[in-house]
Design a protein around this motif. Structure first.
Motif, PDB file in Angstrom:
ATOM      1  N   HIS A 249       0.740  -1.196  -0.063  1.00  0.00           N
ATOM      2  CA  HIS A 249      -0.132   0.001  -0.097  1.00  0.00           C
ATOM      3  C   HIS A 249       0.941   1.276  -0.001  1.00  0.00           C
ATOM      4  N   ALA A 250       1.967   1.179   0.808  1.00  0.00           N
ATOM      5  CA  ALA A 250       2.909   2.515   0.805  1.00  0.00           C
ATOM      6  C   ALA A 250       3.622   2.729  -0.623  1.00  0.00           C
ATOM      7  N   ALA A 251       3.989   1.533  -1.244  1.00  0.00           N
ATOM      8  CA  ALA A 251       4.710   1.784  -2.398  1.00  0.00           C
ATOM      9  C   ALA A 251       3.611   2.461  -3.529  1.00  0.00           C
ATOM     10  N   LEU A 252       2.213   1.683  -3.442  1.00  0.00           N
ATOM     11  CA  LEU A 252       1.203   2.304  -4.346  1.00  0.00           C
ATOM     12  C   LEU A 252       0.877   3.740  -4.190  1.00  0.00           C
ATOM     13  N   MET A 253       0.868   4.093  -2.854  1.00  0.00           N
ATOM     14  CA  MET A 253       0.704   5.520  -2.480  1.00  0.00           C
ATOM     15  C   MET A 253       1.554   6.370  -3.040  1.00  0.00           C
ATOM     16  N   GLU A 254       2.935   6.072  -3.047  1.00  0.00           N
ATOM     17  CA  GLU A 254       4.074   6.956  -3.330  1.00  0.00           C
ATOM     18  C   GLU A 254       3.829   7.008  -4.848  1.00  0.00           C
ATOM     19  N   ARG A 255       3.569   5.753  -5.439  1.00  0.00           N
ATOM     20  CA  ARG A 255       3.406   5.945  -6.999  1.00  0.00           C
ATOM     21  C   ARG A 255       2.284   6.931  -7.412  1.00  0.00           C
ATOM     22  N   GLY A 256       1.269   6.715  -6.766  1.00  0.00           N
ATOM     23  CA  GLY A 256       0.116   7.656  -6.900  1.00  0.00           C
ATOM     24  C   GLY A 256       0.352   9.038  -6.782  1.00  0.00           C
ATOM     25  N   VAL A 257       1.063   9.433  -5.763  1.00  0.00           N
ATOM     26  CA  VAL A 257       1.876  10.801  -5.525  1.00  0.00           C
ATOM     27  C   VAL A 257       2.879  11.328  -6.519  1.00  0.00           C
ATOM     28  N   ALA A 258       3.559  10.386  -6.975  1.00  0.00           N
ATOM     29  CA  ALA A 258       4.342  10.781  -8.371  1.00  0.00           C
ATOM     30  C   ALA A 258       3.522  10.868  -9.443  1.00  0.00           C
ATOM     31  N   ALA A 259       2.455  10.127  -9.648  1.00  0.00           N
ATOM     32  CA  ALA A 259       1.789  10.176 -11.089  1.00  0.00           C
ATOM     33  C   ALA A 259       0.919  11.537 -10.896  1.00  0.00           C
ATOM     34  N   ALA A 260       0.451  11.915  -9.896  1.00  0.00           N
ATOM     35  CA  ALA A 260      -0.176  13.041  -9.676  1.00  0.00           C
ATOM     36  C   ALA A 260       0.663  14.187  -9.817  1.00  0.00           C
ATOM     37  N   ALA A 261       1.842  14.138  -9.256  1.00  0.00           N
ATOM     38  CA  ALA A 261       3.049  15.245  -9.499  1.00  0.00           C
ATOM     39  C   ALA A 261       3.081  15.485 -11.081  1.00  0.00           C
ATOM     40  N   ALA A 262       3.504  14.392 -11.679  1.00  0.00           N
ATOM     41  CA  ALA A 262       4.006  14.456 -12.944  1.00  0.00           C
ATOM     42  C   ALA A 262       3.012  14.977 -13.729  1.00  0.00           C
ATOM     43  N   GLU A 263       1.546  14.348 -13.607  1.00  0.00           N
ATOM     44  CA  GLU A 263       0.412  15.069 -14.165  1.00  0.00           C
ATOM     45  C   GLU A 263       0.406  16.664 -14.170  1.00  0.00           C
ATOM     46  N   ARG A 264       0.581  17.109 -12.877  1.00  0.00           N
ATOM     47  CA  ARG A 264       0.510  18.520 -12.704  1.00  0.00           C
ATOM     48  C   ARG A 264       1.424  19.355 -13.231  1.00  0.00           C
ATOM     49  N   ALA A 265       2.670  18.833 -13.314  1.00  0.00           N
ATOM     50  CA  ALA A 265       3.737  19.416 -13.852  1.00  0.00           C
ATOM     51  C   ALA A 265       3.895  19.571 -15.458  1.00  0.00           C
ATOM     52  N   GLN A 266       3.001  18.811 -16.066  1.00  0.00           N
ATOM     53  CA  GLN A 266       2.810  18.619 -17.521  1.00  0.00           C
ATOM     54  C   GLN A 266       2.705  20.302 -18.147  1.00  0.00           C
ATOM     55  N   ALA A 267       2.024  21.097 -17.530  1.00  0.00           N
ATOM     56  CA  ALA A 267       1.828  22.424 -18.005  1.00  0.00           C
ATOM     57  C   ALA A 267       2.814  23.481 -17.734  1.00  0.00           C
ATOM     58  N   VAL A 268       4.027  23.148 -17.102  1.00  0.00           N
ATOM     59  CA  VAL A 268       5.056  23.950 -16.826  1.00  0.00           C
ATOM     60  C   VAL A 268       6.336  23.426 -17.544  1.00  0.00           C
ATOM     61  N   ASP A 269       6.806  24.055 -18.340  1.00  0.00           N
ATOM     62  CA  ASP A 269       7.933  23.899 -19.325  1.00  0.00           C
ATOM     63  C   ASP A 269       7.971  22.588 -19.792  1.00  0.00           C
ATOM     64  N   TYR A 270       6.740  22.258 -20.450  1.00  0.00           N
ATOM     65  CA  TYR A 270       6.850  20.792 -21.022  1.00  0.00           C
ATOM     66  C   TYR A 270       8.078  20.526 -22.029  1.00  0.00           C
ATOM     67  N   GLY A 271       7.868  21.331 -22.929  1.00  0.00           N
ATOM     68  CA  GLY A 271       9.140  21.217 -24.192  1.00  0.00           C
ATOM     69  C   GLY A 271      10.431  20.915 -23.654  1.00  0.00           C
ATOM     70  N   LEU A 272      10.651  22.118 -22.775  1.00  0.00           N
ATOM     71  CA  LEU A 272      12.076  22.336 -22.276  1.00  0.00           C
ATOM     72  C   LEU A 272      12.515  21.013 -21.378  1.00  0.00           C
ATOM     73  N   ARG A 273      11.543  20.365 -20.616  1.00  0.00           N
ATOM     74  CA  ARG A 273      11.848  19.261 -19.741  1.00  0.00           C
ATOM     75  C   ARG A 273      12.561  18.092 -20.568  1.00  0.00           C
ATOM     76  N   ILE A 274      11.971  17.824 -21.925  1.00  0.00           N
ATOM     77  CA  ILE A 274      12.502  16.871 -22.433  1.00  0.00           C
ATOM     78  C   ILE A 274      14.183  17.113 -22.797  1.00  0.00           C
ATOM     79  N   VAL A 275      14.448  18.300 -23.045  1.00  0.00           N
ATOM     80  CA  VAL A 275      15.894  18.493 -23.421  1.00  0.00           C
ATOM     81  C   VAL A 275      16.522  18.629 -21.800  1.00  0.00           C
ATOM     82  N   ALA A 276      16.041  19.073 -20.885  1.00  0.00           N
ATOM     83  CA  ALA A 276      16.663  18.996 -19.624  1.00  0.00           C
ATOM     84  C   ALA A 276      16.882  17.433 -19.338  1.00  0.00           C
ATOM     85  N   GLN A 277      16.013  16.622 -19.501  1.00  0.00           N
ATOM     86  CA  GLN A 277      16.312  15.146 -19.070  1.00  0.00           C
ATOM     87  C   GLN A 277      17.625  14.626 -19.548  1.00  0.00           C
TER      88      GLN A 277
END
Length: 605
Positions: A249-277
């Motif tokens: 349950h803890a692992a899935l909770m953290e996975r859900g938190v990471a998924a929510a954060a990644a989805e929320r961050a899509q609207a900020v500097d999405y194109g630049l993030r590909i280069v930054a990675q």
């Protein structure tokens, strides 16, 4: 992708995380119910006896048994709860960055949090690694009283308010290699994680899991539980049982938190993030090579490079010069680097470099006579040359202990002086006495010297090289035990040594000095590797003293020998031919070609 779809995706991830957090909290509730069950049964039996329902000798016996069991279970539950509540969860060792020392960095992070509509991190810290994350430091054990001299966030004074938001930990190599826009793009999904972290259920579930993990650590440390080993063993067993129940349950909770954060961050500097990675992967490659090939030799000498992060830039710039695939990366250097967001990047780099030495090598918390910083311009003379001469001196001491004659020619000048010819002559054997296969079922503890370990695929060398390698191994172990400068032991942290603010020290909640290094870079060198390193060092000393060669630093490959201004890249296979087969011909031919005189005495430390 529209903002509506991003919001729906982020909400779905957050909802999944909250549901898993509730599952963790239900496990906590079931554990509490199990602890209270005997007490409830005892209350029922006592009530039944007082009302005349459960009367008789048999019921009296049952009441006494259940009552005693209830008391024992309640005491055990109270002990477990006390340990879980009081245990200090592990906190990553970091370099704190107060806001006054990096106002632009704090401003950028807060602006990023505002755009993501999430709470801003409570503080910023740096880690000497290529990673970034949010770290919860809200556990009551991290509250007052703070460690003497300041807390793990660098806040002085005995009283500190527990931060409401997690701490943002940033990899220090990112600040020096990435540009400001790239760092912002990389941090966007990390900062977005403060949103789900602020939810009460997720925060409570995390505190419970981290408390259980800390309780397991306390129970597993004999020094922390010397007087009540049985109690500690019981607490550890219960904590591990609860952790196993919470793990999925803890692992899935953290996975859900990471998924929510990644989805929320899509609207900020999405194109630049590909280069930054791409820059993240490049920074990790350069950081790894810099640590293993450049910093590690200095750490073994009791010196620590004070500008590791600046070295990452030099290493990756060199990589971009050599690799045609990385040609475009050099053009980025004209843009503003993220380290400009710091008021004093040099001091921060020095603190991160010292912390890297602690984490990856186990160095002391503060500089000292046997643990001093070294600048990059001093590295060839202070590290490379000293390493060669220290290892060459150790090689000759072992030869003296084995009774090897200084030189076969008594008429030679200074026949007792340390010469490369002495090493060559000792390791040279007739061609028929080269490496030979080991017996089919040899015992590793009684392996015949000079045979070849076909199963491991690594030649053991000749009898003489095996004996010399064993002597070097014993001598190095003895020096490490005695703490002789110039060995790995010179970087062993002194017991009870102080630690700078923000890094913790003995007895602090951040780490245990006895566990250092936390992330050793390489396993201990084998006897064959030690012998090859010492013979190579002897050759390099001879090249410097008799042929005008110079020690050098290659940003990607570490210490190097410069002969005629060019790096000697073909030395290693010739040395291996000598120690594995007893054949000096390739090495002697290289010495003649380079103008190196093996019969001349050398200057050793």
């Amino acid at each position: 992708m529209t903002s509506t779809s991003v919001g729906i995706g982020a909400e779905a991830g957050a909802q999944a995380a909250r549901s898993r957090a509730l599952a963790v909290l239900r496990i906590r509730g079931r554990a509490l119910a199990m602890a209270l069950l005997p007490a409830a049964a005892a209350v029922i039996l006592l009530t039944g006896g007082s009302t005349g329902h459960f009367v008789g000798h048999g019921w009296d016996t049952v009441r006494w048994i259940v009552g005693a069991l209830a008391v024992l279970v309640l005491l055990a539950a109270a002990a477990v709860a006390l340990v879980v509540a009081r245990a200090r969860p592990a906190v990553s060792p970091t370099v704190p960055i107060p806001e006054e020392s990096a106002p632009d960095l704090y401003r950028m992070v807060r602006d990023l949090a505002d755009r993501l509509d999430v709470p801003a991190p409570s503080a910023i810290a740096l880690t000497p690694d290529c990673d970034s994350w949010l770290e919860d430091r809200t556990h009551p054990a991290h509250g007052p009283p703070a460690p003497k001299g300041g807390d793990e966030l660098g806040t002085p004074g005995p009283h500190r308010r527990t931060p409401a938001a997690p701490v943002l930990v940033i990899g220090s190599p990112f600040l020096w290699w990435m540009r400001v826009g790239e760092l912002r793009a990389v941090l966007a999904p990390v900062v977005a994680g403060t949103g789900p972290s602020a939810h009460p259920d997720i925060a409570a579930a995390r505190r419970f899991v981290r408390g259980l993990d800390a309780a397991v650590g306390v129970s597993a440390t004999p020094a922390r539980c010397p007087a009540a080993r049985l109690v500690c063993a019981g607490v550890g067993w219960v904590a591990r049982l609860l952790l196993r129940g919470c793990r999925e349950h803890a692992a899935l909770m953290e996975r859900g938190v990471a998924a929510a954060a990644a989805e929320r961050a899509q609207a900020v500097d999405y194109g630049l993030r590909i280069v930054a990675q791409e820059q993240v992967g490049l920074a990790y490659a350069g950081w790894d090579r810099l640590l293993t090939r450049v910093a590690l030799p200095a750490w073994r000498m009791g010196r620590w490079p004070s500008r590791l992060d600046a070295g990452v830039v030099a290493a990756l710039t060199e990589l971009s010069r050599r690799d045609r695939l990385a040609e475009g990366f050099a053009s980025r250097l004209g843009e503003r680097p993220a380290c400009d967001l710091l008021e004093e990047p040099g001091l921060v780099d020095e603190a991160a470099s010292l912390l890297a030495a602690r984490l990856f090598h186990g160095g002391p918390a503060e500089p000292g006579p046997a643990w001093s910083p070294v600048a990059w311009q001093e590295y060839p003379d202070e590290v490379v040359d000293r390493t060669w001469r220290t290892e060459a001196a150790r090689l000759h001491r072992v030869l003296d202990a084995l009774g090897v004659r200084a030189t076969p020619d008594p008429a030679a000048p200074e026949p007792d002086g340390p010469t490369l010819a002495r090493v060559l002559d000792h390791l040279t054997v007739p061609s028929a006495a080269g490496s030979r296969p080991c017996p089919p079922a040899y015992d590793a503890d009684s392996r015949t010297p000079g045979c070849e370990d076909e199963e491991a695929g690594e030649p053991a060398g000749t009898e003489r090289s095996a004996a010399l390698a064993a002597g070097l191994t014993a001598a190095l172990a003895r020096e490490e035990h005695e703490g002789t400068p110039g060995t790995t032991a010179a970087a062993v942290p002194p017991s009870g040594g102080p630690a700078p603010g923000g890094q913790g020290g003995p007895g602090s909640p951040l780490w245990d000095d006895g566990a250092l290094p936390l992330f050793p870079l390489q396993p201990p060198r084998t006897a064959r590797e030690l012998l090859a390193d010492h013979v190579t060092a002897m050759v390099c000393c001879a090249a410097v003293d008799t042929a005008g060669a110079t020690p050098g630093l290659d940003w990607l490959d570490g210490p190097s020998l410069l002969v005629g201004g060019e790096r000697a890249a073909d030395l290693t296979p010739r040395v291996l031919s000598l120690i594995e087969e007893g054949d000096p011909a390739p090495l002697r031919a290289w010495l003649v070609k380079s103008g190196i005189r093996p019969e001349k005495p050398l200057r050793l430390v």
